[in-house]
Design a protein around this motif. Structure first.
Motif, short mmCIF file in Angstrom:
data_model
loop_
_atom_site.label_atom_id
_atom_site.label_comp_id
_atom_site.label_asym_id
_atom_site.label_seq_id
_atom_site.Cartn_x
_atom_site.Cartn_y
_atom_site.Cartn_z
N UNK A 15 0.79 -1.23 0.00
CA UNK A 15 0.00 0.00 0.00
C UNK A 15 0.81 1.26 0.00
N UNK A 16 2.16 1.16 0.14
CA UNK A 16 2.98 2.36 0.19
C UNK A 16 3.40 2.84 -1.20
N UNK A 17 3.03 2.10 -2.24
CA UNK A 17 3.23 2.61 -3.60
C UNK A 17 4.61 2.37 -4.17
N UNK A 18 5.26 1.26 -3.79
CA UNK A 18 6.59 0.95 -4.36
C UNK A 18 6.50 0.81 -5.87
N UNK A 19 5.56 -0.05 -6.29
CA UNK A 19 5.43 -0.34 -7.71
C UNK A 19 5.04 0.90 -8.50
N UNK A 20 4.09 1.68 -7.96
CA UNK A 20 3.64 2.89 -8.66
C UNK A 20 4.76 3.90 -8.77
N UNK A 21 5.56 4.04 -7.73
CA UNK A 21 6.69 4.97 -7.76
C UNK A 21 7.65 4.59 -8.89
N UNK A 22 7.96 3.31 -9.01
CA UNK A 22 8.88 2.87 -10.05
C UNK A 22 8.28 3.06 -11.44
N UNK A 23 6.99 2.75 -11.59
CA UNK A 23 6.32 2.98 -12.87
C UNK A 23 6.39 4.45 -13.26
N UNK A 24 6.12 5.32 -12.29
CA UNK A 24 6.14 6.76 -12.59
C UNK A 24 7.53 7.21 -13.02
N UNK A 25 8.52 6.72 -12.31
CA UNK A 25 9.88 7.16 -12.61
C UNK A 25 10.37 6.62 -13.96
N UNK A 26 9.96 5.40 -14.29
CA UNK A 26 10.50 4.73 -15.48
C UNK A 26 9.58 4.82 -16.70
N UNK A 27 8.45 5.52 -16.59
CA UNK A 27 7.46 5.43 -17.66
C UNK A 27 7.94 6.00 -18.99
#
Length: 798
Positions: free
Chosen positions: A42-54
């Motif tokens: 729930x802390x958004x690890x995956x989303x953070x990486x997606x945002x950075x690498x998109x």
């Protein structure tokens, strides 16, 4: 929404970058430094990486089902970025070795993401500098960012609700915050029922989505340990009945960020505790749940966490254990037991059950006395007399008689007027009837004998005679509590009368030596507190602090929680004398103030609260606490507290323009003169001096006594000019303003550290330490360390 445009990390699609994690990831990407990023669900690890690498070419793999062949078959360009998510699912040692080898692969930037802190198999690369770590703390959203999220979702919540309920619950987790936002955006209004329902849904989600993937033996272990919340390996073994908890905890640690470890103790995080307790409700029947609660209660009771143990026993319907715990607590003296905290449990016992146990009858009598209900206390004392007179069993009769002697001496509402006669009778009964006395306390955990479990002001009038009479019987009646009692009592009496400081120190140190030789720690605290007061009035607050730090360490080692609280209250008073009001306020904010229920055992802390509020000029709060303290002092006929309360009240009236201050201060002076108490006044130093100077020697007060009070008060005011000052320190003429760093350096120099040692401790260069020293010497008007430290002591900067 317009306000949100000012925040650079706010995205139009309602995503907020956790700034610390984003900055570290960006820095690692620029240097192509391999990264391990972890946080709970729930802390958004995956989303953070997606945002950075998109907008970057990259390869994304999941740890689930990952094989060595998969990793080796991927054709990588000269410069590649690879993410391996769900690292906790990588269990094959061969795959783990392959990932470690890839950390050295030229041109490859490897980003690993998991739920647990750094796994053991990645420790080597981390230590060797081949891997940096972005921890969960960097992914947690700040309070401001959580508030931003709610605004971006179109949900407005009161600040008090956010600060008191939402933010502590979600722990910076945007998923937890989102659950409430969804309901609110659908038109639901906030209610406590809604909050409880959403909290339950959040924990159900964790159980279904995350914890259901765990092996059954780990789920079972974590469920049982959730009842303890904090535990050692030994306690975990006792709770689970397993000898392999070390292995299971190590395995659990690699599955998620579930607990923290400090000094060999484990602490489960709140989300794990609550979700596992929710699981217990669904998988355990009442019989098994009660057995687990009983087991957890027993462990907490052994540890000394009595209120927690009682709660577990009550939840588990463990009537036998509750009865035994209350009896055991009743055998402790009030200052060391949990009388106040356990009062509802004692009063909830059926009267016939209480009447069947002399321990519980005595506890009822003491409880009512502490609650300022002398009538009920005496009623239960009479019940105990009946029990002793009528019970045929000689052992039960002796037990009841022992409790009667104990109450004769200890009941607070009876005061100390006839205590010598009571002690005479007690000594006779102990010898003739072979009574075994319960645990005594003459201090109640307070830093004073004169104002301890009882008020002994009247004894100070002829302290030498009283000391002689006491020595005849205290050993027989009080046992170990007699060691050091007379010497420390005489030392305190002499100190409060303004007597010779060296004689005070001689008596206090003699008492300390006697106490340490088989005596009781509470008396050691009184002796140490007295020595600290001597250092204070002689202008050495740094030595006072060191003395109190030593006694606090010893109190913590012994689990003497009330002594620890009162030591910290004394330390805060020293901060007030030094003008460090903010430090004292921070202490007070972390202390329970019991604004509704008055706990007489916390009176020293309450009196310290009064002074902190006075320093803040919050006279409404001082009046509220003082009213209750003075009411208690009058009801229990405690002269010391009466005089102290009246003295503080006169200062408040003076500051608020009430002319009655003169009458009140005059009455306190006349009353204190009958005991020749001097320190009572001079302790208030700079706060009291203007009143004394304006009042002059009042009619009915001896001139010599008045001059002694005035002189010693003036000396304290000159030594501690900032005490309860109504002016900000910067506005005081001649006030020296040093930076916090310069003060740190000076204080470490005062402890004997060299510049190189200070540099290591503060993580500065020696050149920076030298610069801070020179700045401090210049502002203090000195040219070397010795002169600077001397000047700093006089200004109470150390």
């Amino acid at each position: 929404m317009a306000e949100m445009e000012h925040y650079p990390n706010f995205q139009k699609d309602n995503y907020i970058h956790p700034k610390a994690a984003w900055d570290k990831l960006r820095m690692a990407g620029a240097r192509r430094q391999n990264v391990y990023l972890y946080a709970a669900t729930g802390y958004g690890k995956t989303e953070l990486l997606h945002r950075y690498l998109r907008r970057r070419r990259h390869i994304w793999l999941s740890g689930e089902g990952l094989t060595v062949e998969t990793l080796q078959e991927i054709a990588l360009p000269a410069e590649a970025t690879m993410v391996i998510d769900d690292l906790a699912r990588v269990l094959d040692p061969a795959v783990r070795r392959e990932i470690v080898s890839m950390l050295d692969q030229p041109g490859l930037w490897l980003v690993l993401a998991g739920r647990c802190p750094l796994p053991s198999w990645l420790t080597g690369p981390y230590v060797n500098g081949r891997l940096s770590v972005i921890p969960e703390e960097d992914l947690r959203l700040s309070e401001k960012e959580i508030a931003q999220l709610y605004l971006s979702w179109g949900v407005q919540l009161p600040r008090n609700l956010l600060e008191k309920r939402i933010i502590p619950l979600v722990e910076g987790n945007p998923l937890g915050a989102r659950l409430l936002a969804v309901e609110m955006s659908r038109g639901s209004s906030y209610t406590e029922e809604l909050m409880n329902d959403l909290t339950r849904k959040f924990y159900e989600y964790l159980n279904q989505a995350i914890y259901s993937e765990w092996p059954e033996e780990i789920r079972e272990m974590m469920m049982q340990l959730s009842l303890l919340e904090h535990f050692t390996i030994q306690q975990a073994e006792e709770m689970t009945g397993r000898s392999d908890v070390n292995r299971l905890l190590a395995q659990a640690a690699e599955m998620g960020n579930l607990f923290s470890i400090k000094d060999g103790g484990y602490t489960l995080r709140p989300a794990v505790i609550n979700s596992m307790k929710l699981r217990m409700e669904t998988v355990c029947d009442r019989v098994r749940k009660n057995e687990l609660l009983r087991r957890a209660g027993t462990i907490c009771e052994k540890e000394g966490n009595i209120p927690r143990a009682l709660k577990l026993y009550q939840d588990g319907q463990c009537e036998k254990e509750i009865h035994a715990l209350l009896i055991d607590n009743a055998r402790r003296y009030p200052g060391g037991g949990y009388y106040y905290e356990l009062t509802p449990a004692y009063l909830a016992l059926p009267e016939e059950e209480v009447r069947s146990s002399p321990d519980l009858i005595a506890a009822r009598s003491m409880l009512y006395s502490l609650a300022l209900n002398a009538t009920e206390s005496e009623r239960w004392y009479a019940v105990l007399q009946e029990y002793a007179a009528d019970h045929p069993d000689p052992e039960e009769h002796r037990l009841a008689e022992s409790w009667l002697v104990y109450l004769d001496i200890s009941l607070p509402h009876r005061g100390s007027t006839n205590l010598i006669e009571v002690l005479d009778e007690a000594a006779r009964k102990i010898q003739t009837e072979r009574l075994v006395m319960p645990e005594f306390s003459v201090t109640g955990g307070q830093p004073s004998l004169i104002n301890g479990s009882k008020d002994f002001c009247d004894w100070t009038r002829d302290d030498q005679t009283m000391a002689f009479q006491l020595e005849k019987h205290v050993g027989e009646v009080l046992g170990p509590y007699s060691k050091g009692l007379v010497s420390i009592g005489l030392a305190e009496s002499l100190f409060e009368k303004g007597g010779n400081i060296y004689k005070v120190l001689e008596l206090a140190n003699r008492g300390l030596m006697e106490t340490m030789n088989g005596g009781k720690f509470e008396l050691e605290f009184v002796g140490a507190a007295l020595v600290a007061r001597v250092y204070l009035v002689t202008g050495h607050p740094g030595d006072s602090v060191k003395t109190l730090e030593e006694i606090e360490t010893r109190a913590q080692q012994r689990g003497a929680r009330r002594v620890v609280r009162n030591v910290r209250a004394m330390q805060s008073r020293i901060k007030l004398w030094q003008g460090r009001v903010e430090d004292a306020v921070r202490w007070m904010e972390n202390e329970p103030q019991n604004e509704i229920h008055f706990n007489v055992l916390e009176r020293y802390c309450y009196n310290t609260f009064v002074r902190v509020y006075m320093a803040q000029q919050r006279y409404d709060k001082t009046a509220q606490i003082l009213m209750r303290l003075r009411s208690y002092a009058n009801m229990e006929k405690r002269p010391w507290l009466q005089m102290e309360g009246d003295l503080l009240e006169s200062i408040i009236r003076y500051r608020t323009g009430n002319p009655l201050w003169k009458t009140e201060l005059t009455q306190v002076l006349r009353r204190a003169e009958s005991y020749h108490f001097v320190r009572l006044f001079c302790r208030e130093g700079a706060a009291l001096l203007p009143l004394l100077q304006e009042l002059g020697c009042p009619e009915g007060v001896d001139e010599a006594y008045w001059q002694e009070v005035l002189g010693k008060t003036r000396a304290m005011a000159e030594a501690y000019p900032l005490y309860l000052s109504t002016n900000a320190p910067a506005a005081l003429p001649g006030a020296v303003q040093l930076s916090e760093r310069a003060l740190q350096v000076l204080r470490l120099q005062d402890r004997g550290l060299t510049r190189s040692e200070i540099a290591r401790q503060l993580q500065l260069s020696e050149r920076s330490v030298k610069y801070q020293c020179e700045q401090a010497y210049h502002k203090l008007g000195t040219s070397n360390k010795v002169e600077a430290l001397s000047a700093a002591r006089k200004l109470n900067l150390l």
